[in-house]
Scaffold this motif. Structure first.
Motif, mmCIF file in Angstrom:
data_model
loop_
_atom_site.group_PDB
_atom_site.id
_atom_site.type_symbol
_atom_site.label_atom_id
_atom_site.label_comp_id
_atom_site.label_asym_id
_atom_site.label_seq_id
_atom_site.Cartn_x
_atom_site.Cartn_y
_atom_site.Cartn_z
ATOM 1 N N GLY A 12 0.859 -1.174 0.000
ATOM 2 C CA GLY A 12 0.000 0.000 0.000
ATOM 3 C C GLY A 12 0.897 1.225 0.000
ATOM 4 O O GLY A 12 1.518 1.539 1.022
ATOM 5 N N SER A 13 0.995 1.899 -1.155
ATOM 6 C CA SER A 13 1.963 2.987 -1.291
ATOM 7 C C SER A 13 1.297 4.352 -1.408
ATOM 8 O O SER A 13 1.852 5.268 -2.003
ATOM 9 C CB SER A 13 2.858 2.748 -2.514
ATOM 10 N N GLY A 14 0.109 4.479 -0.830
ATOM 11 C CA GLY A 14 -0.581 5.761 -0.822
ATOM 12 C C GLY A 14 0.050 6.723 0.160
ATOM 13 O O GLY A 14 1.234 6.601 0.510
ATOM 14 N N TYR A 15 -0.740 7.672 0.634
ATOM 15 C CA TYR A 15 -0.178 8.730 1.470
ATOM 16 C C TYR A 15 0.472 8.164 2.731
ATOM 17 O O TYR A 15 1.598 8.521 3.066
ATOM 18 C CB TYR A 15 -1.274 9.729 1.842
ATOM 19 N N ALA A 41 2.649 1.462 -8.051
ATOM 20 C CA ALA A 41 3.783 1.487 -7.113
ATOM 21 C C ALA A 41 4.947 2.288 -7.683
ATOM 22 O O ALA A 41 5.627 3.027 -6.956
ATOM 23 C CB ALA A 41 4.220 0.059 -6.798
ATOM 24 N N GLU A 42 5.194 2.171 -8.972
ATOM 25 C CA GLU A 42 6.275 2.943 -9.594
ATOM 26 C C GLU A 42 5.985 4.438 -9.543
ATOM 27 O O GLU A 42 6.889 5.250 -9.298
ATOM 28 C CB GLU A 42 6.478 2.480 -11.038
ATOM 29 N N ALA A 43 4.728 4.803 -9.764
ATOM 30 C CA ALA A 43 4.353 6.216 -9.660
ATOM 31 C C ALA A 43 4.530 6.718 -8.230
ATOM 32 O O ALA A 43 4.959 7.860 -8.003
ATOM 33 C CB ALA A 43 2.908 6.402 -10.120
ATOM 34 N N ALA A 44 4.219 5.868 -7.259
ATOM 35 C CA ALA A 44 4.395 6.250 -5.853
ATOM 36 C C ALA A 44 5.877 6.455 -5.535
ATOM 37 O O ALA A 44 6.249 7.414 -4.847
ATOM 38 C CB ALA A 44 3.795 5.185 -4.944
ATOM 39 N N ARG A 45 6.732 5.569 -6.043
ATOM 40 C CA ARG A 45 8.173 5.725 -5.798
ATOM 41 C C ARG A 45 8.678 7.040 -6.390
ATOM 42 O O ARG A 45 9.433 7.779 -5.742
ATOM 43 C CB ARG A 45 8.955 4.554 -6.402
ATOM 44 N N ALA A 46 8.251 7.360 -7.602
ATOM 45 C CA ALA A 46 8.671 8.616 -8.224
ATOM 46 C C ALA A 46 8.190 9.812 -7.395
ATOM 47 O O ALA A 46 8.928 10.789 -7.205
ATOM 48 C CB ALA A 46 8.126 8.699 -9.646
#
Length: 331
Positions: A12-15, A41-46
């Motif tokens: 879970g890579s949200g806020y 997940a890649e967008a969250a890492r960026a």
């Protein structure tokens, strides 16, 4: 069970999940994130790297934080891949029991049997979630607060099936991340949100009754007792104000609002025992002799004046309509 946490997965890579992953990556933990898709997940890492760059440039994060996030934060193609070889898994998906059940079942089936699994639920008891976990003895709630990169307190909640040996292991991880873990009982809302929601409910009642506006309630909270809460909890604040004073105040409240605001027995017991707080030697927070009282008064003065200066330096938040007000004294 593992005896030390070296590698971590955050599902879970949200806020909240992203903030937790970022916080752990900054201090050197290898962290892998997974979400509903690898693209998400890649967008969250960026996003987390960009945020770390901005925060480091503005002095909010320490020098080297952004590079640490780049180095230590990676992405897995799915949940099973993320959790397969790590020591600790932090679940941080939506606050919906059915969703958490599904995700926790996947995590616990794919993770090493020795891995510790933590949920980040803010209100749901461990006993309602552990039914979905394979090996519930390694499962507990590790509840970070929002925003995770900055708020230092973390609630730790063990369930009826949790092996308590997980606690010191998780606490060591949190200490390395600059966080303080506090154990609380497995009840709905735990401590943080039980207190926070009760405050909001009473604040809403005050507005509904026409006692004050939303803006004025927020101003009162942040410039009076909320100002003090950065340094002292409610028991310490009451000890400094005088427990006999609080008992008299509750008497007035009970007359005005009925039994729901009657004095708690915990308070009445202290007053009956002659323990009125720091002014007469101590109360809930322990004994206070003259030297300790002087040290407390000096610390409080330094802390409050420093916070006044900090607020003046920062200026009002974008949500504030008024200027920064000085701190009030205990009452």
């Amino acid at each position: 069970m593992i005896d030390n946490i070296r590698t971590i997965a955050v599902v879970g890579s949200g806020y909240m999940g992203g903030g937790i992953a970022q916080s752990l990556a900054i201090v050197g933990f290898p962290v892998v994130i997974a979400d509903v898709s690898v693209q998400y997940a890649e967008a969250a890492r960026a996003r987390l790297i960009d945020e770390a760059d901005r925060f480091e440039a503005s002095g909010v994060f320490p020098v080297g934080a952004a590079d640490a996030v780049r180095k230590n934060l990676t992405v897995a193609r799915d949940i099973e891949t993320a959790v397969a070889h790590v020591d600790f898994v932090q679940e941080a998906v939506s606050e919906v029991v059915a969703i958490k059940h599904e995700v926790l079942a996947r995590i616990s089936a794919a993770a090493s049997p020795e891995a510790i699994i933590g949920s980040n639920t803010s209100t749901i008891p461990v006993s309602e979630l552990d039914v979905a976990v394979v090996g519930p003895e390694r499962f507990l709630n590790v509840h970070w607060s929002n925003p995770a990169p900055f708020v230092p307190g973390v609630e730790l909640i063990v369930g009826r099936k949790t092996d308590r040996a997980t606690l010191p292991i998780v606490k060591r991880m949190l200490t390395r991340a600059g966080r303080s873990g506090a154990e609380v009982a497995d009840v709905p809302g735990f401590v943080l949100n039980r207190l926070q929601y009760v405050l909001l409910k009473e604040a809403a009642s005050i507005v509904e009754e026409g006692v004050a506006s939303i803006q004025d309630v927020d101003t009162i909270v942040r410039t009076t007792f909320g100002f003090r809460l950065a340094f002292f909890g409610p028991f310490a604040i009451a000890d400094m104000a005088g427990l006999d004073v609080y008992a008299n105040g509750f008497h007035t409240f009970e007359e005005g609002f009925g039994p729901r605001l009657a004095a708690p027995q915990l308070l009445l017991d202290q007053v009956a025992a002659g323990r009125h707080g720091v002014k007469n030697g101590g109360g809930w927070t322990g004994d206070v002799d003259a030297d300790r009282l002087r040290a407390l008064e000096d610390y409080r003065a330094r802390a409050y004046s420093a916070l006044v200066r900090l607020r003046a330096d920062l200026g009002p938040s974008p949500l504030e309509a008024d200027a920064v007000a000085p701190a009030a004294t205990e009452s």
